[in-house]
Scaffold this active site. Structure first.
Site, PDB file in Angstrom:
ATOM      1  N   LYS A  49       0.838  -1.202   0.000  1.00 58.74           N
ATOM      2  CA  LYS A  49       0.000   0.000   0.000  1.00 58.74           C
ATOM      3  C   LYS A  49       0.873   1.251   0.000  1.00 58.74           C
ATOM      4  CE  LYS A  49      -3.842  -2.363   2.290  1.00 58.74           C
ATOM      5  NZ  LYS A  49      -4.483  -2.720   3.585  1.00 58.74           N
ATOM      6  N   GLN A  93      -4.388  -1.716   9.905  1.00 61.40           N
ATOM      7  CA  GLN A  93      -4.385  -3.015   9.228  1.00 61.40           C
ATOM      8  C   GLN A  93      -4.983  -4.085  10.147  1.00 61.40           C
ATOM      9  OE1 GLN A  93      -3.512  -3.476   6.067  1.00 61.40           O
ATOM     10  NE2 GLN A  93      -3.662  -5.695   6.031  1.00 61.40           N
ATOM     11  N   ASP A 116     -10.874   3.241   5.380  1.00 57.78           N
ATOM     12  CA  ASP A 116     -11.301   1.848   5.313  1.00 57.78           C
ATOM     13  C   ASP A 116     -12.825   1.724   5.326  1.00 57.78           C
ATOM     14  OD1 ASP A 116      -9.736  -0.354   4.972  1.00 57.78           O
ATOM     15  OD2 ASP A 116      -9.220  -0.585   7.080  1.00 57.78           O
TER      16      ASP A 116
HETATM   17  N1  LIG Z   1      -7.920  -2.480   7.671  1.00 51.08           N
HETATM   18  C1  LIG Z   1      -7.778  -3.323   6.664  1.00 51.08           C
HETATM   19  N2  LIG Z   1      -8.209  -2.968   5.436  1.00 51.08           N
HETATM   20  C2  LIG Z   1      -8.040  -3.816   4.381  1.00 51.08           C
HETATM   21  O1  LIG Z   1      -8.443  -3.503   3.240  1.00 51.08           O
HETATM   22  C3  LIG Z   1      -7.397  -5.067   4.616  1.00 51.08           C
HETATM   23  C4  LIG Z   1      -7.001  -5.377   5.913  1.00 51.08           C
HETATM   24  N3  LIG Z   1      -7.194  -4.491   6.917  1.00 51.08           N
HETATM   25  N4  LIG Z   1      -6.435  -6.563   6.205  1.00 51.08           N
HETATM   26  C5  LIG Z   1      -6.235  -7.574   5.208  1.00 51.08           C
HETATM   27  C6  LIG Z   1      -7.115  -7.397   4.002  1.00 51.08           C
HETATM   28  C7  LIG Z   1      -6.548  -8.043   2.764  1.00 51.08           C
HETATM   29  N5  LIG Z   1      -6.274  -6.948   1.852  1.00 51.08           N
HETATM   30  C8  LIG Z   1      -5.659  -7.130   0.620  1.00 51.08           C
HETATM   31  C9  LIG Z   1      -5.065  -6.098  -0.068  1.00 51.08           C
HETATM   32  C10 LIG Z   1      -4.384  -6.323  -1.248  1.00 51.08           C
HETATM   33  C11 LIG Z   1      -4.280  -7.577  -1.774  1.00 51.08           C
HETATM   34  C12 LIG Z   1      -3.516  -7.818  -3.016  1.00 51.08           C
HETATM   35  O2  LIG Z   1      -2.949  -6.915  -3.610  1.00 51.08           O
HETATM   36  N6  LIG Z   1      -3.433  -9.075  -3.472  1.00 51.08           N
HETATM   37  C13 LIG Z   1      -2.692  -9.467  -4.649  1.00 51.08           C
HETATM   38  C14 LIG Z   1      -1.651 -10.518  -4.331  1.00 51.08           C
HETATM   39  C15 LIG Z   1      -0.848 -10.222  -3.096  1.00 51.08           C
HETATM   40  C16 LIG Z   1       0.106 -11.344  -2.733  1.00 51.08           C
HETATM   41  O3  LIG Z   1       0.781 -11.874  -3.636  1.00 51.08           O
HETATM   42  O4  LIG Z   1       0.157 -11.694  -1.535  1.00 51.08           O
HETATM   43  C17 LIG Z   1      -3.633 -10.084  -5.645  1.00 51.08           C
HETATM   44  O5  LIG Z   1      -4.730 -10.550  -5.251  1.00 51.08           O
HETATM   45  O6  LIG Z   1      -3.273 -10.132  -6.796  1.00 51.08           O
HETATM   46  C18 LIG Z   1      -4.867  -8.618  -1.100  1.00 51.08           C
HETATM   47  C19 LIG Z   1      -5.552  -8.392   0.082  1.00 51.08           C
HETATM   48  C20 LIG Z   1      -6.640  -5.787   2.408  1.00 51.08           C
HETATM   49  N7  LIG Z   1      -7.160  -5.986   3.626  1.00 51.08           N
END
Ligand SMILES: Nc1nc(=O)c2c([nH]1)NC[C@@H]1CN(c3ccc(C(=O)N[C@@H](CCC(=O)O)C(=O)O)cc3)C=[N+]21
Length: 291
Positions: A49, A93, A116
């Site tokens: 991020k 997070q 968020d």
């Molecule tokens: N307060 C809070 N707000 C959130 O929005 C929040 C959180 N906590 N905790 C965890 C989850 C999960 N999350 C993701 C963000 C980006 C990818 C992302 O970029 N994923 C890539 C792959 C990443 C990798 O390779 O590990 C994809 O799907 O292509 C995934 C999951 C946001 N979250």
């Protein structure tokens, strides 16, 4: 074969829009990323991020507290960030370590800095159909559907999953966009009978390959929000979704995992930060600046 719906081009478009609008502000939007402990997935997400924030011209700072940080320390940090005029968005997070209660923590963020969209005021605004900051993953799903020109109004939408982060807010967003919405979950009897009704099926259940081809209406649009780490090679974690890959033979359109909804979540967070920076203080409920 289902039309693939990669997140990258849709996220690129959202990031370009965020960058354009950030550039028109007197000062760069500021994003505070708060992390507690050293969960490797959280460390990686927060780093991602911060990197993307810099790419679109946002100022971001990571505030990392130790795993054992008491709740009072976290609340004190949020108080400082709330009072800092250079900070327009605050993200804590999740998940937090088990000794910390997320409810008072999320409630301590000023609603107009809650990028968020998880503060009770923003949840209430969302369900009332009023402007406010929307949770990043559900808003990212809506932006993905719009980017690919997929219809929402009048569609029979089924969401699998009822989490505070995804399923619940997504139900409200789809309802506000005039879909007919069903929310199914882990205790829904005969889940397949419900999901087969869906023209638009969105899965955020957190169970790898829960949705098999027999559970999908032919031609349906299927959005896979699941991110599951499966260990199929020694010491290696591969990412897979909540939707079985064979669903591609039945669905009309399908998002990949990884590379689908994930990148949209991050792009939407940065767009939310720009929206928060654009809104004059105290006008967040009336100006219509937040969607
Ligand atoms: N307060 C809070 N707000 C959130 O929005 C929040 C959180 N906590 N905790 C965890 C989850 C999960 N999350 C993701 C963000 C980006 C990818 C992302 O970029 N994923 C890539 C792959 C990443 C990798 O390779 O590990 C994809 O799907 O292509 C995934 C999951 C946001 N979250």
């Amino acid at each position: 074969m289902a039309r693939p719906l990669p997140g990258a081009p849709a996220a690129q478009a959202l990031l370009a829009e965020a960058a354009r609008r950030a550039g028109r502000l007197a000062a760069p939007p500021g994003l505070a990323l708060v992390r507690v402990g050293d969960d490797p997935a959280s460390v990686a997400y927060v780093r991602g991020k911060a990197r993307k924030a810099a790419e679109v011209g946002l100022r971001s700072a990571v505030h990392a507290l130790p795993e054992a940080a008491p709740q009072a320390e976290l609340l004190a940090l949020l108080g400082t960030l709330n009072a800092d005029p250079a900070v327009h968005g605050i993200l804590v997070q999740l998940p937090l370590p088990p000794h910390l209660d997320p409810e008072p923590v999320l409630g301590a963020i000023l609603p107009e800095k809650d990028v968020d969209g998880l503060h009770p005021v923003n949840i209430g605004r969302l369900w009332a159909g009023q402007p406010g900051l929307r949770p990043c993953t559900p808003a990212g799903v809506m932006a993905l559907l719009a980017f690919y020109g997929l219809p929402v109004a009048g569609q029979r939408a089924v969401i699998v999953g009822r989490s505070a982060l995804v399923g619940r807010p997504l139900a409200a967003l789809l309802l506000n966009a005039n879909a007919t919405v069903t929310v199914a979950h882990s205790r829904t009897p005969d889940l397949g009978a419900v999901t087969r009704e869906a023209e638009l099926l969105i899965v955020a259940a957190g169970r790898a390959h829960l949705i098999t081809p027999d559970m999908v209406r032919p031609g349906a649009t299927v959005i896979d929000v699941g991110i599951n780490r499966v260990a199929d090679a020694p010491g290696q974690g591969r990412l897979t979704g909540d939707v079985h890959p064979d669903v591609a033979a039945v669905a009309g359109a399908l998002t990949p995992v990884p590379g689908g909804v994930g990148p949209m979540t991050v792009a939407q967070l940065l767009m939310n930060t720009v929206l928060a920076a654009e809104a004059p203080a105290g006008q967040e409920g009336r100006g219509g600046r937040f969607r």
